[in-house]
Design an enzyme around this catalytic site. Structure first.
Site, PDB file in Angstrom:
ATOM      1  NE  ARG A  73      -3.645   2.886   2.840  1.00  0.00           N
ATOM      2  CZ  ARG A  73      -3.112   3.225   3.867  1.00  0.00           C
ATOM      3  NH1 ARG A  73      -1.951   3.211   4.335  1.00  0.00           N
ATOM      4  NH2 ARG A  73      -3.751   4.380   3.779  1.00  0.00           N
ATOM      5  CG  HIS A 118      -1.109   9.334   2.616  1.00  0.00           C
ATOM      6  ND1 HIS A 118      -0.464   7.323   3.591  1.00  0.00           N
ATOM      7  CD2 HIS A 118      -0.520   9.381   4.487  1.00  0.00           C
ATOM      8  CE1 HIS A 118      -0.173   7.613   4.881  1.00  0.00           C
ATOM      9  NE2 HIS A 118      -0.301   8.289   5.571  1.00  0.00           N
ATOM     10  CD  GLU A 163      -4.472   8.256   9.590  1.00  0.00           C
ATOM     11  OE1 GLU A 163      -4.483   8.599  10.437  1.00  0.00           O
ATOM     12  OE2 GLU A 163      -4.396   6.508  10.333  1.00  0.00           O
ATOM     13  CG  ASN A 305      -5.309   3.430   8.521  1.00  0.00           C
ATOM     14  OD1 ASN A 305      -5.466   2.277   7.827  1.00  0.00           O
ATOM     15  ND2 ASN A 305      -4.486   4.694   7.888  1.00  0.00           N
ATOM     16  CE1 TYR A 307       0.649   2.727  13.720  1.00  0.00           C
ATOM     17  CE2 TYR A 307      -1.512   4.013  12.524  1.00  0.00           C
ATOM     18  CZ  TYR A 307      -0.158   3.449  11.970  1.00  0.00           C
ATOM     19  OH  TYR A 307       0.078   3.706  10.920  1.00  0.00           O
ATOM     20  CD  GLU A 373      -1.458   3.801   8.099  1.00  0.00           C
ATOM     21  OE1 GLU A 373      -0.839   4.456   8.993  1.00  0.00           O
ATOM     22  OE2 GLU A 373      -1.757   4.737   7.453  1.00  0.00           O
TER      23      GLU A 373
HETATM   24  C1  BGC Z   1      -0.923   8.014   8.926  1.00  0.00           C
HETATM   25  C2  BGC Z   1       1.140   7.230   9.061  1.00  0.00           C
HETATM   26  C3  BGC Z   1       1.074   7.708  10.184  1.00  0.00           C
HETATM   27  C4  BGC Z   1       1.139   6.987  11.102  1.00  0.00           C
HETATM   28  C5  BGC Z   1       2.413   6.700  12.854  1.00  0.00           C
HETATM   29  C6  BGC Z   1      -0.833   7.345  10.571  1.00  0.00           C
HETATM   30  O1  BGC Z   1      -2.383   7.901  10.823  1.00  0.00           O
HETATM   31  O2  BGC Z   1      -1.753   7.255   8.513  1.00  0.00           O
HETATM   32  O3  BGC Z   1       1.382   8.382   7.972  1.00  0.00           O
HETATM   33  O4  BGC Z   1       3.188   7.768   9.733  1.00  0.00           O
HETATM   34  O5  BGC Z   1       0.171   6.574  11.510  1.00  0.00           O
HETATM   35  O6  BGC Z   1       2.049   7.577  13.698  1.00  0.00           O
END
Ligand code: BGC
Length: 481
Positions: A73, A118, A163, A305, A307, A373
């Site tokens: 991607r 992006h 995002e 995405n 985290y 992501e």
């Molecule tokens: C973004 C990426 C970024 C990653 C880590 C995501 O929100 O799409 O571009 O590098 O977070 O911070």
């Protein structure tokens, strides 16, 4: 468990890796302007050279082949293709670069997954108002139409935006990212309105002109972290957590995946506050019935995405009179009992991810989901031995995603790790690394070296991560299932 066809991949984005910021006729983006202003980024870093991927496509392809991923991607830099944002400014050398990359992927049996935008808006379009200006819809449409026509014979997986929440809220509400507009009560809602309409228009363009001959799919990469109520036994805390998810994910997902309109929680909260402020209309714009119909159903799969996870709790009002800085009236806190990562606030919370996937499943009618992501950061002192990432936090949580797939009936179709290589990490410059490959940014040739996590991820992909590799929790038992 049938994992046949599961899309394992890695991700990157144009501004973060390409460099060549003004090479061969490329126009400036808002990120070029922003990073060239001293004091914007840690150590005044910028993406002028970054990983130099613009000149090193072969090296990137080599890494991808060695990793044996099924998909890559990446995003297209709009100002590299249309330097001033409009088709009239077409830069063939930019097109050549992406053709080379795409052809290299296809020749290596790697599926290109392409993000059309992006965050790196052409500066020339920002100069006429950027995403606050409704005319961006036509510019974006023209750009995407060109990309479908030019690359769509080989690209079958498209994401319009990366995002949009970040574009709307972080760049136009908090003002932290370019264009740095700090107008939380109004600009984010206007920007989001334009982004959603632009997305829908592009989806219809694909449907009408390309789907039949090209047979690809179109989606949008939304972002959300799981939001856990501070106290699950208190109704208003549970409601606050749900509201936070609606304001973040539902803002875009509700119109696109549900009924063409914003979530009730948003309409109610923003409308109510606008009334208390004595405004003649809600600060949240409204879609017409015709627009709702046009927007509803404009994504073929759900791309997310994610985290980390957070805890939220209800606050009556952050300020008095009612504040519009934070219309959802919640306050967030980090999960401080989960493994920390180099980037503050991004703790690894696997059970939260499982809940998020289930929430999406329930809320949006069990769509096919791709995690586009997910990853973990280390600080720049870490080079190839990112053991923490490998063992401490059980890296990408892969086993857990698959458990969610297996146990909960979530239709998880793919997992795309962030990121292929260390790159320009936005406000953090090069002080943080998300890469499976280390990049030496002090060396003119930007050598890439696989980290331990690259080997680890390679194994996971080979084995389809079907088994638990290690006990998750400190007590030795798995805390996720
Ligand atoms: C973004 C990426 C970024 C990653 C880590 C995501 O929100 O799409 O571009 O590098 O977070 O911070």
């Amino acid at each position: 468990m049938a994992l046949w066809g599961f899309e394992w991949g890695v991700s990157s984005s144009a501004y973060q890796v390409e460099g060549g910021w003004n090479a061969d006729g490329k126009g400036a983006s808002v990120w070029d302007t922003f990073t060239h202003k001293p004091g914007s980024i840690v150590n005044n870093a910028n993406g002028d050279v970054a990983c130099d991927s613009y000149h090193r496509a072969d090296e990137d392809l080599y890494m991808l082949r060695a990793l044996r991923v099924k998909s890559y991607r990446f995003s297209l830099s709009w100002p590299r293709i249309f330097p001033d944002g409009s088709r009239a400014s077409l830069n063939q050398q930019g097109v050549n670069y992406y053709n080379k990359l795409i052809n290299g992927l296809v020749a290596s049996n790697i599926t290109p997954m392409v993000t059309l935008h992006h965050w790196d808006l052409p500066q020339a379009l920002q100069d006429i108002g950027g995403w606050e200006n409704v005319s961006m819809i036509n510019y974006f449409d023209e750009f995407c139409d060109f990309c479908f026509a030019t690359f769509g014979d080989r690209v079958k997986f498209w994401m319009t935006f990366n995002e949009p929440y970040v574009i709307a809220w972080v760049a136009h509400g908090q003002g932290l990212l370019p264009p740095g507009i700090k107008n939380p009560g109004y600009a984010p809602y206007q920007v989001a309105h334009n982004l959603i309409k632009a997305h829908a228009k592009v989806y219809h363009i694909y449907d009408e002109r390309y789907r039949k001959t090209q047979g690809g799919l179109v989606s949008i990469s939304l972002n959300a972290d799981w939001v856990e109520p501070k106290d699950v036994d208190v109704f208003r805390e549970v409601a606050a957590a749900d509201r936070a998810l609606q304001f973040r994910l539902g803002w875009f997902a509700h119109p696109i995946f549900k009924n063409g309109d914003y979530p009730d929680a948003m309409k109610w909260m923003v409308g109510n506050k606008s009334e208390l402020q004595g405004l003649p209309a809600s600060r949240l714009p409204a879609f017409t019935d015709e627009e709702k119909e046009y927007i509803q159903g404009t994504a073929d799969v759900f791309c997310i995405n994610t985290y980390t996870s957070e805890i939220v709790h209800h606050v009556t009002s952050l300020l008095s009179p009612p504040s519009y800085d934070y219309d959802q009236d919640v306050r967030e806190a980090e999960m401080d009992d989960s493994p920390a990562t180099a980037m503050k606030g991004l703790r690894v919370v696997p059970w939260g991810l499982r809940r998020l996937l289930n929430w999406i499943k329930e809320e949006y009618g069990n769509p096919e989901i791709y995690i586009t992501e997910n990853g973990m950061s280390t600080d720049s002192k870490t080079t190839v031995d990112d053991t923490d990432r490998e063992t401490g936090a059980e890296n990408m949580n892969c086993h857990l995603f698959l458990l969610a797939h297996n146990l909960d009936g979530v239709k998880l179709k793919g997992y795309i790790a962030w990121s292929l290589l260390d790159s320009f990490e936005w406000l953090n410059g090069y002080s943080i690394g998300f890469g499976l490959h280390h990049v030496d940014f002090n060396h003119p040739e930007r050598p890439r070296t696989p980290k331990r996590s690259a080997h680890y991820y390679y194994d996971i992909m080979r084995n389809n991560a079907a088994a638990h590799r290690a006990p998750w929790s400190r007590s030795g038992s798995c805390s996720c299932c």
